[in-house]
Design a protein around this motif. Structure first.
Motif, PDB file in Angstrom:
ATOM      1  N   SER A 110     -47.263 111.456 147.979  1.00  0.00           N
ATOM      2  CA  SER A 110     -48.414 110.967 147.209  1.00  0.00           C
ATOM      3  C   SER A 110     -48.426 109.453 147.133  1.00  0.00           C
ATOM      4  O   SER A 110     -49.496 108.830 147.092  1.00  0.00           O
ATOM      5  CB  SER A 110     -48.409 111.573 145.799  1.00  0.00           C
ATOM      6  N   TYR A 143     -53.869 110.325 146.730  1.00  0.00           N
ATOM      7  CA  TYR A 143     -54.384 111.648 146.407  1.00  0.00           C
ATOM      8  C   TYR A 143     -55.765 111.512 145.790  1.00  0.00           C
ATOM      9  O   TYR A 143     -56.162 110.441 145.313  1.00  0.00           O
ATOM     10  CB  TYR A 143     -53.436 112.391 145.462  1.00  0.00           C
ATOM     11  N   ALA A 155     -55.907 116.769 142.610  1.00  0.00           N
ATOM     12  CA  ALA A 155     -55.053 117.233 143.705  1.00  0.00           C
ATOM     13  C   ALA A 155     -53.878 118.048 143.190  1.00  0.00           C
ATOM     14  O   ALA A 155     -53.409 118.975 143.858  1.00  0.00           O
ATOM     15  CB  ALA A 155     -54.565 116.057 144.535  1.00  0.00           C
ATOM     16  N   ALA A 174     -52.491 114.660 138.086  1.00  0.00           N
ATOM     17  CA  ALA A 174     -53.087 113.652 138.970  1.00  0.00           C
ATOM     18  C   ALA A 174     -54.009 112.735 138.174  1.00  0.00           C
ATOM     19  O   ALA A 174     -54.756 113.177 137.304  1.00  0.00           O
ATOM     20  CB  ALA A 174     -53.866 114.330 140.090  1.00  0.00           C
ATOM     21  N   GLY A 200     -58.163 109.709 141.224  1.00  0.00           N
ATOM     22  CA  GLY A 200     -57.226 109.690 142.340  1.00  0.00           C
ATOM     23  C   GLY A 200     -56.463 108.380 142.451  1.00  0.00           C
ATOM     24  O   GLY A 200     -56.556 107.508 141.576  1.00  0.00           O
ATOM     25  N   PRO A 247     -55.595 111.801 152.261  1.00  0.00           N
ATOM     26  CA  PRO A 247     -54.984 111.838 150.931  1.00  0.00           C
ATOM     27  C   PRO A 247     -54.677 113.272 150.510  1.00  0.00           C
ATOM     28  O   PRO A 247     -55.355 114.218 150.930  1.00  0.00           O
ATOM     29  CB  PRO A 247     -56.037 111.200 150.024  1.00  0.00           C
ATOM     30  N   LEU A 248     -53.683 113.452 149.671  1.00  0.00           N
ATOM     31  CA  LEU A 248     -53.342 114.766 149.150  1.00  0.00           C
ATOM     32  C   LEU A 248     -54.548 115.347 148.415  1.00  0.00           C
ATOM     33  O   LEU A 248     -55.167 114.675 147.585  1.00  0.00           O
ATOM     34  CB  LEU A 248     -52.169 114.665 148.174  1.00  0.00           C
TER      35      LEU A 248
END
Length: 591
Positions: free
Chosen positions: A336, A341, A345, A349, A353, A393-394
């Motif tokens: 991450s 992320y 996610a 989180a 993000g 991104p996650l």
């Protein structure tokens, strides 16, 4: 008596200067007064040396347009001067540098003693742009052969040299830690190059270059430094833009922070040893290319400093520099951190993000420190990023293209890790396109003095003190010590001494016990572990616990030295866990 010896007795060293025979030689002080003259004065100006001493040179002969050049410490060759209607030529080489006027050596010559193809300034004024103050600018002038015939001290200061050292040298051989001069190319083409970037002494400067014409023919070239550091130009441009453009709502950059900033450059690397000079020259060549770089070296050798220097000398220098310590981030958080992320996610989180380190480095450089500690799963994902130049991104579905240079660093043998199956072969070859091996401090002992002096200056400013240096005994101890912690350890030693000293010099007694146990001149300079008799002599002086702790501390230091500073390997050697080793390192304040 020989003129050179007379000058030396008067406190002026002219031994390194080229002094033509049968010429009038004069040593001037900072006010252009004659301090010393040779016997040829009578042949040129009709006066004996003793009649001239104490007089200003401009009162003896008319210097005309040359006076401002001499006053400001400009070095020049073969410029015209008139005495009683007769034309002569003169050279001037100042003694000072860094803006400090300390006088110079003036030499008067007859026409038959100078070369053909002279660059006489009065005949070249028409070639110069309007408003140029040649005596005050950071200026250099060369003839058609590329030989430097005039150079100002501000120009030489950028290169860390005295102007007199550069006079008479070929311009392609005169710039240390720099890209070659383009003045020969400018003369060949007969076309000016204005406000161009050029690497000078490890820093990107903004320069202009011009051909010099006489009667329509190119007779030489000259250049000047507009900004010794290109960052000055960017800062000025930002101020102008802020003034002429109304403030708008600032767009948030995905890079975060100020992208046009780097912390160190090649000049920040202290070292005068041959190995370090070669390393810095190689660094500057590598930096101009886009390839990934692998930095190798023991703990404390300054790998992050070298990473900054590569970035600062590259075309990405005004892009972001993002540092990631692969060993300091827990395995479950590393992905991450690197990829970022999207909102939602995972549990916890951040709302909106988070931008990952790879995206933050877009347009710049990412420095992956302690790359050997990256888990195998993450190694596979890093390899894909290097190959595809994109990240996801996650929790996200779309990919984002990135353009970044990777500089990785390690203090372990990566080839051994590859053989053990702990590091991917394909990633190793992706990272090891170019490698720079930074030598340990014990292999470049001549640099200890320069680094220590630099650190003393830094700590004087930080502590508000005026320490002048180390006494002889303290220097001998430092020179004999092996520095298993390298430059980082030397910094800690000097800082420790600053807390102990109470005089103008750091004494041996002010140094940490580890250094004081070093025998000056001992082979390898290794710290001496107390023998049985020494341990027994401590009985009654120290408690058993203190004696055992001293032994434990020394065993830990010896283990770290044996494995090159790698803490995991040291823990294995000692038969303890890595967290257990860290506790003991904190307990004994071992860096």
């Amino acid at each position: 008596m020989d003129f050179v010896l007379q000058a030396r007795e008067a406190g002026f060293d002219v031994g390194s200067l080229e002094l033509p025979a049968e010429s009038w030689l004069v040593v001037l002080d900072e006010e252009q007064r004659i301090v010393l003259s040779n016997e040829d004065s009578f042949a040129f100006v009709g006066k004996r040396p003793e009649e001239l001493v104490g007089k200003r040179l401009g009162h003896v002969i008319s210097l005309g347009f040359l006076l401002p050049f001499i006053v400001r410490g400009v070095s020049f060759q073969e410029q015209p001067v008139w005495i009683d209607g007769a034309k002569y030529y003169c050279n001037y080489m100042p003694f000072g540098r860094n803006g400090q006027a300390t006088g110079g050596c003036f030499c008067l010559l007859r026409r038959e003693q100078v070369s053909d193809g002279l660059l006489e300034l009065p005949g070249l004024v028409g070639s110069l742009p309007a408003g140029v103050d040649m005596s005050g600018d950071s200026l250099i002038m060369v003839n058609t052969e590329g030989v430097i015939t005039m150079i100002s001290q501000p120009f030489a200061d950028v290169l860390g040299l005295a102007a007199g050292e550069m006079l008479g040298r070929h311009v392609l051989q005169a710039y240390p830690n720099s890209n070659p001069s383009r003045l020969p190319s400018v003369m060949d083409k007969g076309l000016a190059e204005e406000a161009e970037p050029h690497l000078l002494n490890g820093r990107h400067a903004i320069v202009s270059r011009y051909p010099l014409f006489r009667d329509g023919e190119v007779v030489g070239g000259w250049g000047r430094i507009l900004f010794s550091d290109a960052r000055e130009l960017f800062q000025m441009a930002e101020k102008v833009q802020a003034y002429v453009r109304p403030p708008a709502r600032r767009k948030v950059s995905r890079r975060g922070g100020n992208a046009h900033c780097f912390k160190y450059d090649c000049n920040s690397i202290i070292g005068q040893s041959r190995v370090m000079k070669d390393l810095k020259e190689r660094l500057l060549r590598i930096a101009r290319r886009p390839s990934n770089v692998l930095l190798l070296g023991e703990s404390g050798t300054g790998k992050e400093l070298f990473a900054h220097a590569v970035h600062a000398a590259s075309q990405r220098r005004y892009g972001p520099f993002v540092r990631v310590n692969c060993a300091a981030i827990p395995d479950h958080l590393l992905e991450s951190e690197l990829f970022g992320y999207v909102e939602g996610a995972f549990t916890g989180a951040r709302k909106g993000g988070q931008v990952g380190k790879f995206e933050q480095a877009d347009g710049g450089t990412i420095f992956l420190d302690e790359i050997s500690d990256m888990p195998l799963v993450m190694q596979a994902k890093l390899l894909r990023v290097l190959q595809e130049k994109e990240v996801t991104p996650l929790g996200g579905t779309g990919t984002r293209s990135i353009d970044m240079r990777v500089i990785a660093a390690t203090n372990v043998d990566l080839e051994e890790r590859v053989r053990e199956g702990r590091f991917r072969t394909d990633l190793y070859y992706r990272l090891n396109v170019i490698s720079l091996e930074i030598p340990p401090l014990r292999n470049r002992r001549e640099d200890i003095y320069f680094i220590a002096k630099h650190l003393i200056d830094d700590f004087n400013a930080e502590f508000g003190m005026a320490i002048q240096g180390l006494d002889d005994e303290a220097w001998k101890l430092l020179e004999s010590y092996d520095f298993p912690g390298n430059v980082r350890e030397l910094r800690n030693i000097i800082e420790s001494a600053f807390n102990m000293t109470d005089g103008p010099l750091i004494r041996a007694a002010d140094l940490p016990p580890t250094i004081r146990r070093t025998r000056p001149g001992a082979a390898g300079g290794k710290a001496v572990i107390p023998a049985r008799d020494e341990l027994l002599s401590a009985i009654g002086q120290k408690s058993l616990q203190e004696i055992l702790e001293e032994m434990e501390r020394q065993l830990i230091e010896a283990s770290l030295e044996r494995v090159g500073g790698n803490k995991l390997s040291a823990a294995n050697v000692l038969g303890i866990s890595r967290p257990g080793l860290y506790k003991k390192l904190n307990k004994y304040n071992i860096q």
